[in-house]
Motif scaffolding. Structure first.
Motif, PDB file in Angstrom:
ATOM      1  N   PHE A  62      39.082  37.591  38.667  1.00 45.60           N
ATOM      2  CA  PHE A  62      39.046  38.359  39.913  1.00 45.60           C
ATOM      3  C   PHE A  62      38.418  39.726  39.633  1.00 45.60           C
ATOM      4  CE2 PHE A  62      42.238  35.186  40.434  1.00 45.60           C
ATOM      5  CZ  PHE A  62      42.272  34.871  41.774  1.00 45.60           C
ATOM      6  N   LEU A  63      37.349  40.045  40.363  1.00 45.47           N
ATOM      7  CA  LEU A  63      36.603  41.282  40.135  1.00 45.47           C
ATOM      8  C   LEU A  63      36.452  42.065  41.428  1.00 45.47           C
ATOM      9  CD1 LEU A  63      33.718  39.841  37.907  1.00 45.47           C
ATOM     10  CD2 LEU A  63      35.862  40.875  37.134  1.00 45.47           C
ATOM     11  N   ASN A  64      36.205  43.368  41.295  1.00 41.27           N
ATOM     12  CA  ASN A  64      35.894  44.191  42.456  1.00 41.27           C
ATOM     13  C   ASN A  64      34.385  44.183  42.698  1.00 41.27           C
ATOM     14  OD1 ASN A  64      34.685  46.037  40.698  1.00 41.27           O
ATOM     15  ND2 ASN A  64      36.479  47.366  40.607  1.00 41.27           N
ATOM     16  N   PRO A  65      33.890  44.860  43.739  1.00 42.88           N
ATOM     17  CA  PRO A  65      32.444  44.809  44.019  1.00 42.88           C
ATOM     18  C   PRO A  65      31.564  45.347  42.893  1.00 42.88           C
ATOM     19  CG  PRO A  65      33.642  45.556  45.953  1.00 42.88           C
ATOM     20  CD  PRO A  65      34.635  45.523  44.836  1.00 42.88           C
ATOM     21  N   ASN A  66      32.153  46.108  41.958  1.00 35.50           N
ATOM     22  CA  ASN A  66      31.393  46.609  40.811  1.00 35.50           C
ATOM     23  C   ASN A  66      31.487  45.679  39.610  1.00 35.50           C
ATOM     24  OD1 ASN A  66      30.597  49.038  42.136  1.00 35.50           O
ATOM     25  ND2 ASN A  66      32.622  49.882  41.744  1.00 35.50           N
ATOM     26  N   ASN A  67      32.006  44.481  39.844  1.00 38.72           N
ATOM     27  CA  ASN A  67      32.172  43.469  38.793  1.00 38.72           C
ATOM     28  C   ASN A  67      33.106  43.929  37.684  1.00 38.72           C
ATOM     29  OD1 ASN A  67      30.454  41.702  40.134  1.00 38.72           O
ATOM     30  ND2 ASN A  67      28.644  42.354  39.000  1.00 38.72           N
ATOM     31  N   TYR A  94      32.912  34.876  26.936  1.00 40.92           N
ATOM     32  CA  TYR A  94      33.133  34.281  28.258  1.00 40.92           C
ATOM     33  C   TYR A  94      31.811  33.994  28.942  1.00 40.92           C
ATOM     34  CZ  TYR A  94      31.683  38.542  30.642  1.00 40.92           C
ATOM     35  OH  TYR A  94      30.937  39.600  31.102  1.00 40.92           O
ATOM     36  N   GLN A  95      31.887  33.142  29.953  1.00 42.63           N
ATOM     37  CA  GLN A  95      30.835  32.938  30.945  1.00 42.63           C
ATOM     38  C   GLN A  95      31.499  32.852  32.304  1.00 42.63           C
ATOM     39  OE1 GLN A  95      29.277  29.335  28.804  1.00 42.63           O
ATOM     40  NE2 GLN A  95      27.290  30.119  29.520  1.00 42.63           N
ATOM     41  N   LEU A  96      30.801  33.303  33.343  1.00 41.43           N
ATOM     42  CA  LEU A  96      31.302  33.227  34.707  1.00 41.43           C
ATOM     43  C   LEU A  96      30.419  32.317  35.556  1.00 41.43           C
ATOM     44  CD1 LEU A  96      32.287  36.927  35.521  1.00 41.43           C
ATOM     45  CD2 LEU A  96      33.728  35.092  34.618  1.00 41.43           C
ATOM     46  N   ARG A  97      31.033  31.722  36.553  1.00 40.77           N
ATOM     47  CA  ARG A  97      30.311  30.862  37.502  1.00 40.77           C
ATOM     48  C   ARG A  97      30.754  31.223  38.909  1.00 40.77           C
ATOM     49  NH1 ARG A  97      30.398  24.194  37.476  1.00 40.77           N
ATOM     50  NH2 ARG A  97      29.280  23.879  39.447  1.00 40.77           N
ATOM     51  N   ILE A  98      29.806  31.300  39.820  1.00 39.48           N
ATOM     52  CA  ILE A  98      30.097  31.662  41.205  1.00 39.48           C
ATOM     53  C   ILE A  98      30.898  30.554  41.889  1.00 39.48           C
ATOM     54  CG2 ILE A  98      29.066  32.117  43.471  1.00 39.48           C
ATOM     55  CD1 ILE A  98      26.638  33.290  41.957  1.00 39.48           C
ATOM     56  N   ILE A  99      31.952  30.941  42.608  1.00 40.99           N
ATOM     57  CA  ILE A  99      32.670  30.016  43.486  1.00 40.99           C
ATOM     58  C   ILE A  99      32.215  30.313  44.919  1.00 40.99           C
ATOM     59  CG2 ILE A  99      34.908  29.265  44.361  1.00 40.99           C
ATOM     60  CD1 ILE A  99      36.166  30.053  41.751  1.00 40.99           C
ATOM     61  N   ASN A 102      40.538  45.647  45.688  1.00 40.20           N
ATOM     62  CA  ASN A 102      39.408  45.252  46.545  1.00 40.20           C
ATOM     63  C   ASN A 102      38.662  44.060  45.953  1.00 40.20           C
ATOM     64  OD1 ASN A 102      38.612  46.873  44.413  1.00 40.20           O
ATOM     65  ND2 ASN A 102      36.943  47.852  45.531  1.00 40.20           N
ATOM     66  N   TRP A 103      39.422  43.067  45.454  1.00 45.27           N
ATOM     67  CA  TRP A 103      38.789  41.894  44.862  1.00 45.27           C
ATOM     68  C   TRP A 103      38.169  41.016  45.932  1.00 45.27           C
ATOM     69  CZ3 TRP A 103      40.781  36.982  46.064  1.00 45.27           C
ATOM     70  CH2 TRP A 103      42.056  36.957  46.654  1.00 45.27           C
ATOM     71  N   GLY A 104      37.192  40.243  45.515  1.00 43.95           N
ATOM     72  CA  GLY A 104      36.549  39.298  46.421  1.00 43.95           C
ATOM     73  C   GLY A 104      36.868  37.882  45.995  1.00 43.95           C
ATOM     74  N   ILE A 105      35.981  36.945  46.302  1.00 41.47           N
ATOM     75  CA  ILE A 105      36.181  35.566  45.875  1.00 41.47           C
ATOM     76  C   ILE A 105      36.138  35.528  44.347  1.00 41.47           C
ATOM     77  CG2 ILE A 105      35.183  33.243  45.875  1.00 41.47           C
ATOM     78  CD1 ILE A 105      34.161  33.811  48.683  1.00 41.47           C
TER      79      ILE A 105
END
Length: 209
Positions: A32-37, A125-130, A98-101
């Motif tokens: 879970f990240l904010n708009p600034n990642n 780590y690696q991240l993938r868009i949901i 202010n987390w997003g998806i």
């Protein structure tokens, strides 16, 4: 075998399939990240690398593999310095306000330095868009049952039949969401939780004043 046990086992199988891909070399979770990642935690000021756009206008399926600049040695702890952190289930308990998806998170099992029943800690780590529709499907399938979703933006979400029993929905935006047949029993709300116009809140019992 009882019907309820069969249904419970099927639900657990769906959750496991959605949580982990069939690749035994990786451990999987949610970030879970904010708009600034950023994760927004004092002990984790990291800016996370999300999937990059490609020349054809799409994005990487999985982002670049990132290695911690000062990796810790394995110590069994799910939090601390020298590691990245991810939730094993889609639960925003430690998310920034202010987390997003959330993103899917994965890391080679060889990089795991600690783990609990709640989180995993790794040195890569690696991240993938949901996608939003996939995020809403995860909720409908019950993966957020009892989860902390405080401040979640679920406006316009298709949550028909979703199992949100026991979830923390304080400050969540449910405006224009489709909540038909959704199970909100024992869920927690507050005065700034937004509901669809005309939604009957009279049966909600855990509403902070």
């Amino acid at each position: 075998m009882s019907v309820s046990k069969i249904l419970r086992e099927k639900r657990n199988a769906r959750e496991s399939k959605l949580r982990e891909e069939p690749n035994a070399e990786y451990v999987y979770g949610f970030k879970f990240l904010n708009p600034n990642n950023m994760a927004g935690l004092e002990y984790e000021p990291t800016v996370y690398a999300t999937p990059r756009p490609l020349p054809d206008g799409t994005f990487q399926k999985w982002g670049d593999l990132i290695t911690h600049p000062n990796p810790t040695e394995p110590d069994g702890q799910d939090c601390g310095d020298g590691r990245f952190h991810a939730m094993l289930k889609p639960n925003a308990k430690y998310a920034p306000t202010n987390w997003g998806i959330p993103y899917y998170f994965r890391a080679p099992k060889s990089s795991v330095v600690g783990k609990s029943g709640e989180k995993v800690a790794t040195t890569t780590y690696q991240l993938r868009i949901i996608l939003p529709e996939v995020w809403h499907k995860l909720i409908r399938l019950g993966l957020c049952r009892g989860a902390n979703l405080r401040g979640a933006d679920l406006s316009d979400a298709d949550l028909r039949g979703a199992d949100l029993s026991g979830a923390n929905l304080r400050g969540a935006d449910l405006s224009d969401a489709d909540l038909r047949r959704a199970d909100l029993s024992d869920a927690k709300f507050n005065s700034i939780t937004q509901f669809p116009d005309g939604f009957d809140t009279s049966n909600l019992i855990n509403v902070d004043k």
